[in-house]
Write a protein that holds these residues in place. Structure first.
Motif, mmCIF file in Angstrom:
data_model
loop_
_atom_site.group_PDB
_atom_site.id
_atom_site.type_symbol
_atom_site.label_atom_id
_atom_site.label_comp_id
_atom_site.label_asym_id
_atom_site.label_seq_id
_atom_site.Cartn_x
_atom_site.Cartn_y
_atom_site.Cartn_z
ATOM 1 N N PRO A 271 112.820 -19.116 42.086
ATOM 2 C CA PRO A 271 111.542 -20.202 42.279
ATOM 3 C C PRO A 271 111.565 -21.241 43.291
ATOM 4 O O PRO A 271 110.570 -21.601 43.760
ATOM 5 N N ALA A 272 112.684 -21.761 43.512
ATOM 6 C CA ALA A 272 112.966 -23.038 44.341
ATOM 7 C C ALA A 272 112.574 -22.516 45.914
ATOM 8 O O ALA A 272 111.742 -23.240 46.748
ATOM 9 N N ARG B 141 110.986 -19.573 46.591
ATOM 10 C CA ARG B 141 109.476 -19.238 46.925
ATOM 11 C C ARG B 141 108.700 -20.728 47.029
ATOM 12 O O ARG B 141 107.825 -20.640 48.112
ATOM 13 N N ASP B 142 109.093 -21.623 46.456
ATOM 14 C CA ASP B 142 108.295 -23.004 46.461
ATOM 15 C C ASP B 142 108.440 -23.485 48.023
ATOM 16 O O ASP B 142 107.698 -24.060 48.478
ATOM 17 N N ILE C 230 106.244 -21.564 50.129
ATOM 18 C CA ILE C 230 104.792 -22.198 49.955
ATOM 19 C C ILE C 230 104.567 -23.365 50.707
ATOM 20 O O ILE C 230 103.629 -23.626 51.262
ATOM 21 N N ALA C 231 105.627 -24.421 50.363
ATOM 22 C CA ALA C 231 105.383 -25.766 50.966
ATOM 23 C C ALA C 231 105.647 -25.689 52.640
ATOM 24 O O ALA C 231 104.748 -26.401 52.945
ATOM 25 N N LEU D 177 111.081 -30.442 49.008
ATOM 26 C CA LEU D 177 111.934 -29.592 48.377
ATOM 27 C C LEU D 177 113.461 -29.625 48.757
ATOM 28 O O LEU D 177 114.263 -28.858 48.060
ATOM 29 N N THR E 268 117.586 -25.946 50.162
ATOM 30 C CA THR E 268 116.639 -24.788 49.728
ATOM 31 C C THR E 268 115.788 -24.141 50.654
ATOM 32 O O THR E 268 115.685 -23.007 50.594
#
Length: 174
Positions: free
Chosen positions: A1-2, A4-5, A8-9, A77, A81
């Motif tokens: 999830p991190a 993926r974020d 997206i970021a 993030l 990551t």
């Protein structure tokens, strides 16, 4: 999830930085240079010049933009990551991240090589986070030299095209 974020970021960074608008500015600039070159060369050579300038400017703009968006995503993030997410994305590419083919492809690609992107993240990170991103400086230096070499070669080819377009057929199509 991190991770993926992180991706997206990165993509949201393109929106925040208005990447599409700067990309749109490249085509008219290349077109103007192509039309202006009609005073020096044939219409066919001017078309080639416009396309070559568009390609060169697009690559230079895009590569810098990708690194800036990586760093902006890392601000939100964390560099480790974002680096891990980039590793996974590059693992899916048909071109591996090693060897001569990789060097040549990434020297001219719109997105920099994984090692260059990770090095930029490391440089933009705090000392603590930078330790979490392992980067060998020797390949990064080779990759950067290859990119500069590709740009210089592109510029030389544009100049050669203009000079070749001044030949016996100058103005034959117009």
């Amino acid at each position: 999830p991190a991770e993926r974020d992180a991706i997206i970021a990165h993509e949201l960074s393109h929106l925040a930085r208005r990447s599409a608008w700067t990309r749109l500015g490249v085509a008219p600039l290349a077109g103007v240079l192509g039309v202006a070159s009609l005073t020096l060369t044939s219409p066919l050579a001017a078309l080639g010049l416009g396309l070559a300038v568009f390609t060169l400017l697009s690559r230079v703009r895009s590569r810098n933009e990708e690194i800036a968006c990586d760093c902006r995503a890392a601000t939100a993030l964390g560099s480790v990551t974002v680096s891990a997410a980039l590793e996974k994305i590059h693992a899916t590419h048909p071109i591996t991240n090693t060897g001569l083919l990789s060097l040549l492809v990434y020297a001219t690609a719109s997105h920099p090589h994984l090692r260059v992107r990770r090095d930029a993240l490391r440089r933009a990170s705090s000392n603590e986070e930078a330790e979490g991103i392992d980067v060998d400086p020797a390949p990064v230096k080779r990759l950067r030299l290859a990119s500069v070499g590709a740009l210089v070669l592109g510029v030389l080819l544009v100049i050669a095209g203009v000079l070749a377009g001044r030949g016996p057929f100058h103005g034959a199509l117009g």
